[in-house]
Design an enzyme around this catalytic site. Structure first.
Site, PDB file in Angstrom:
ATOM      1  N   TRP A   1      -3.842   0.607 -18.760  1.00  0.00           N
ATOM      2  CA  TRP A   1      -4.216  -0.801 -18.841  1.00  0.00           C
ATOM      3  C   TRP A   1      -4.505  -1.427 -17.490  1.00  0.00           C
ATOM      4  O   TRP A   1      -5.053  -2.520 -17.420  1.00  0.00           O
ATOM      5  CB  TRP A   1      -3.081  -1.600 -19.496  1.00  0.00           C
ATOM      6  CG  TRP A   1      -1.735  -1.272 -18.915  1.00  0.00           C
ATOM      7  CD1 TRP A   1      -0.816  -0.394 -19.418  1.00  0.00           C
ATOM      8  CD2 TRP A   1      -1.170  -1.773 -17.694  1.00  0.00           C
ATOM      9  NE1 TRP A   1       0.284  -0.321 -18.595  1.00  0.00           N
ATOM     10  CE2 TRP A   1       0.081  -1.155 -17.528  1.00  0.00           C
ATOM     11  CE3 TRP A   1      -1.601  -2.686 -16.732  1.00  0.00           C
ATOM     12  CZ2 TRP A   1       0.914  -1.415 -16.447  1.00  0.00           C
ATOM     13  CZ3 TRP A   1      -0.791  -2.943 -15.644  1.00  0.00           C
ATOM     14  CH2 TRP A   1       0.458  -2.307 -15.507  1.00  0.00           C
ATOM     15  N   ASN A   2      -4.108  -0.789 -16.378  1.00  0.00           N
ATOM     16  CA  ASN A   2      -4.120  -1.519 -15.102  1.00  0.00           C
ATOM     17  C   ASN A   2      -5.523  -1.784 -14.554  1.00  0.00           C
ATOM     18  O   ASN A   2      -5.761  -2.796 -13.914  1.00  0.00           O
ATOM     19  CB  ASN A   2      -3.246  -0.814 -14.056  1.00  0.00           C
ATOM     20  CG  ASN A   2      -3.651   0.625 -13.808  1.00  0.00           C
ATOM     21  OD1 ASN A   2      -4.215   1.293 -14.666  1.00  0.00           O
ATOM     22  ND2 ASN A   2      -3.341   1.120 -12.622  1.00  0.00           N
TER      23      ASN A   2
ATOM     24  N   HIS B   1      -7.392   3.972 -25.499  1.00  0.00           N
ATOM     25  CA  HIS B   1      -7.000   3.059 -24.428  1.00  0.00           C
ATOM     26  C   HIS B   1      -5.553   2.606 -24.627  1.00  0.00           C
ATOM     27  O   HIS B   1      -4.951   2.824 -25.685  1.00  0.00           O
ATOM     28  CB  HIS B   1      -7.936   1.847 -24.410  1.00  0.00           C
ATOM     29  CG  HIS B   1      -8.268   1.371 -23.030  1.00  0.00           C
ATOM     30  ND1 HIS B   1      -7.359   1.401 -21.994  1.00  0.00           N
ATOM     31  CD2 HIS B   1      -9.411   0.835 -22.505  1.00  0.00           C
ATOM     32  CE1 HIS B   1      -7.918   0.916 -20.904  1.00  0.00           C
ATOM     33  NE2 HIS B   1      -9.163   0.569 -21.171  1.00  0.00           N
ATOM     34  N   ALA B   2      -5.001   1.976 -23.601  1.00  0.00           N
ATOM     35  CA  ALA B   2      -3.655   1.428 -23.686  1.00  0.00           C
ATOM     36  C   ALA B   2      -3.588   0.358 -24.776  1.00  0.00           C
ATOM     37  O   ALA B   2      -4.529  -0.410 -24.966  1.00  0.00           O
ATOM     38  CB  ALA B   2      -3.242   0.833 -22.342  1.00  0.00           C
ATOM     39  N   SER B   3      -2.444   0.303 -25.454  1.00  0.00           N
ATOM     40  CA  SER B   3      -2.329  -0.558 -26.629  1.00  0.00           C
ATOM     41  C   SER B   3      -2.300  -2.042 -26.303  1.00  0.00           C
ATOM     42  O   SER B   3      -2.477  -2.870 -27.207  1.00  0.00           O
ATOM     43  CB  SER B   3      -1.068  -0.189 -27.423  1.00  0.00           C
ATOM     44  OG  SER B   3      -1.183   1.135 -27.932  1.00  0.00           O
TER      45      SER B   3
ATOM     46  N   GLY C   1      -2.204   8.089 -16.188  1.00  0.00           N
ATOM     47  CA  GLY C   1      -1.008   7.441 -16.702  1.00  0.00           C
ATOM     48  C   GLY C   1       0.258   8.011 -16.095  1.00  0.00           C
ATOM     49  O   GLY C   1       0.260   8.515 -14.968  1.00  0.00           O
TER      50      GLY C   1
ATOM     51  N   GLU D   1      -4.518  12.329 -13.783  1.00  0.00           N
ATOM     52  CA  GLU D   1      -4.261  11.468 -12.625  1.00  0.00           C
ATOM     53  C   GLU D   1      -3.016  10.677 -12.964  1.00  0.00           C
ATOM     54  O   GLU D   1      -3.042   9.793 -13.829  1.00  0.00           O
ATOM     55  CB  GLU D   1      -5.469  10.561 -12.349  1.00  0.00           C
ATOM     56  CG  GLU D   1      -5.407   9.907 -10.962  1.00  0.00           C
ATOM     57  CD  GLU D   1      -4.761   8.534 -10.975  1.00  0.00           C
ATOM     58  OE1 GLU D   1      -3.548   8.451 -10.662  1.00  0.00           O
ATOM     59  OE2 GLU D   1      -5.446   7.563 -11.295  1.00  0.00           O
ATOM     60  N   LEU D   2      -1.915  11.020 -12.286  1.00  0.00           N
ATOM     61  CA  LEU D   2      -0.613  10.465 -12.657  1.00  0.00           C
ATOM     62  C   LEU D   2      -0.129   9.480 -11.588  1.00  0.00           C
ATOM     63  O   LEU D   2      -0.924   8.834 -10.936  1.00  0.00           O
ATOM     64  CB  LEU D   2       0.362  11.615 -12.892  1.00  0.00           C
ATOM     65  CG  LEU D   2      -0.156  12.689 -13.876  1.00  0.00           C
ATOM     66  CD1 LEU D   2       0.840  13.830 -14.014  1.00  0.00           C
ATOM     67  CD2 LEU D   2      -0.485  12.085 -15.234  1.00  0.00           C
TER      68      LEU D   2
ATOM     69  N   CYS E   1      -1.682   3.132  -9.134  1.00  0.00           N
ATOM     70  CA  CYS E   1      -1.117   4.420  -8.716  1.00  0.00           C
ATOM     71  C   CYS E   1      -1.313   4.646  -7.225  1.00  0.00           C
ATOM     72  O   CYS E   1      -0.477   5.265  -6.572  1.00  0.00           O
ATOM     73  CB  CYS E   1      -1.768   5.563  -9.493  1.00  0.00           C
ATOM     74  SG  CYS E   1      -1.475   5.520 -11.270  1.00  0.00           S
TER      75      CYS E   1
END
Length: 453
Positions: free
Chosen positions: A129-130, A154-156, A205, A227-228, A261
């Site tokens: 989401w960022n 996508h993010a909820s 994430g 990509e964490l 991140c």
């Protein structure tokens, strides 16, 4: 699936999750459309990507306001995100031919040996989401242009952005099924990834989410790019331009509410300039405007939701209990909204949460280091390896120190950033694989060797 404004705590809209039939229809559409899409001339795929850039610019304000409403990004930064997305689309529209051109190899006289790059098929993208538009565009622009098709989970908390992105590709003229959004929870990702029609996956994430995707994909030998998280060091050496290092350091830690991140998280400052640098950094943090993200003058908006803010504050609280000193900030702001102030912590004990965990918010930790060697060792004392930033007036010194830092990307006298012209990604617990540039475009292709006698 509800979208809640983190600045006002008001519900924006509710969305029905896609049921099993909806997901099946999307998977089948992706499977069917891939066979047609892969045969599109590359120039036509490039032209459609140019259309995406045009639509992004045409509706820039609407997309930016949607982002700000759903996850709290200051509007000026949301507008810049849309502009960056358009730039990335234009970059791949211009350079895809070069990136995907055949590679010729030495071979005996009278023969021809070359590598050709062919798409894999439907790619599942699990996105955060960022940066709700940028994270998606940086996967979709290269992978779709290479001939793959995309399925977005996508993010909820940003369902409106997810659907707007699907609409974006429709308006740009992409065939039905080439880009689809799946409004599903994280608990359903495994089933989608396990489907034979999905050929690869990319995730940005958390570490646990990345491991879960990698485990499922690994069992079925499907390619993944992850990509964490990160705990990026921001190294200020004794010959640094302190004014520039403060100005950029503040932006590197607090833009997007610190929810990045690749944000600068650990400030490692040479003892010769430590006191002056930290005083300037604290003053700059205290000078930031925290407030309504829809106000163009706001520097720092709310955290994306109250739960995330609570988790961030718990990391700070436990670190202070362990002995860290709060130089500024350190407590959630009173009133409505998930607001956390720009915060600086010093005297950070080894092993406390802000020392070893990723902090996803406007919290900077400062460390005094004795010399260059101490800075390098402290920078590398982490399980993460995403990015690093070095500040020195001696460019050759910067190159040398960069060579000793364990990270996927190192910037000298600049903040860590993702740029479509250069590869982006991390090592160790920050993931693997690369996004962007030619390297990213070739992650999800079959590098087929063709030998002709």
């Amino acid at each position: 699936m509800e979208a809640v404004n983190p600045a006002t705590e008001e519900r924006i809209a509710s969305y029905e999750e896609h049921d099993a039939d909806d997901v099946e229809a999307a998977l089948e559409a992706a499977h069917r459309s891939f066979e047609e899409w892969r045969e599109y001339p590359l120039r036509e795929r490039e032209r459609l990507l140019e259309n995406v850039a045009a639509v992004l610019r045409e509706d820039q304000r609407r997309y930016a306001e949607l982002m700000t409403a759903e996850m709290g990004k200051p509007l000026s930064q949301a507008t810049a995100e849309i502009e960056k997305c358009a730039w990335a689309c234009e970059h791949y529209a211009e350079h895809a031919h070069s990136y995907l051109s055949d590679e010729h190899h030495p071979s005996p006289p009278g023969t021809e040996a070359r590598t050709v790059y062919e798409p894999l098929g439907p790619v599942l993208a699990v996105m955060p989401w960022n940066y709700p538009f940028w994270q998606v565009i940086r996967f979709a622009a290269p992978y779709l242009t290479a001939g793959n098709v995309g399925l977005l989970k996508h993010a909820s908390n940003v369902p409106g952005c997810a659907l707007a992105l699907e609409e974006l590709f429709e308006r740009a003229g992409y065939p039905d099924g080439v880009f689809r959004t799946l409004l599903i929870g994280s608990n359903r990702v495994d089933d989608v990834l396990s489907d034979d029609r999905v050929r690869a996956a990319t995730l940005t994430g958390s570490g646990p989410a990345g491991r879960a995707v990698a485990e499922t994909a690994g069992r079925q030998l499907k390619k993944t790019v992850l990509e964490l998280g990160g705990s990026d060091p921001f190294v200020v050496l004794d010959d640094a331009d302190l004014e520039a290092a403060v100005e950029t350091g503040v932006r590197a830690r607090t833009q997007n509410g610190g929810q990045s991140c690749i944000a600068a998280k650990r400030f490692l400052v040479h003892e010769a300039v430590y006191d002056e640098y930290v005083d300037r950094l604290v003053d700059a943090f205290e000078g930031l405007t925290v407030g309504d993200p829809m106000d163009e003058t706001t520097d720092v908006g709310p955290q994306a939701d109250a739960k995330l803010m609570t988790e961030l504050h718990e990391q700070v609280r436990r670190s202070v209990d362990a002995g860290a000193t709060v130089l500024t900030g350190g407590e959630p702001l009173d009133g409505t909204g998930a607001y956390y102030p720009p915060t600086v912590l010093a005297n950070v004990p080894n092993g406390c949460p802000v020392d070893v965990e990723e902090t996803f918010g406007p919290v900077a930790t400062v460390y005094e280091v004795e010399d260059e060697r101490d800075a390098i060792e402290t920078a590398n004392d982490t399980r993460f390896g995403l990015g690093a930033s070095i500040w020195t007036e001696d460019r050759e010194r910067g190159r040398r120190v960069a060579g000793e830092l364990d990270a996927g990307c190192v910037y000298v006298n600049e903040l860590v950033k993702s740029d479509p012209r250069v590869p982006f990604g991390g090592i160790t617990d920050s993931g693997y694989g690369r996004e962007l540039s030619r390297a990213g475009m070739l992650e999800f292709v079959n590098r087929k060797t063709v030998w002709v006698e």
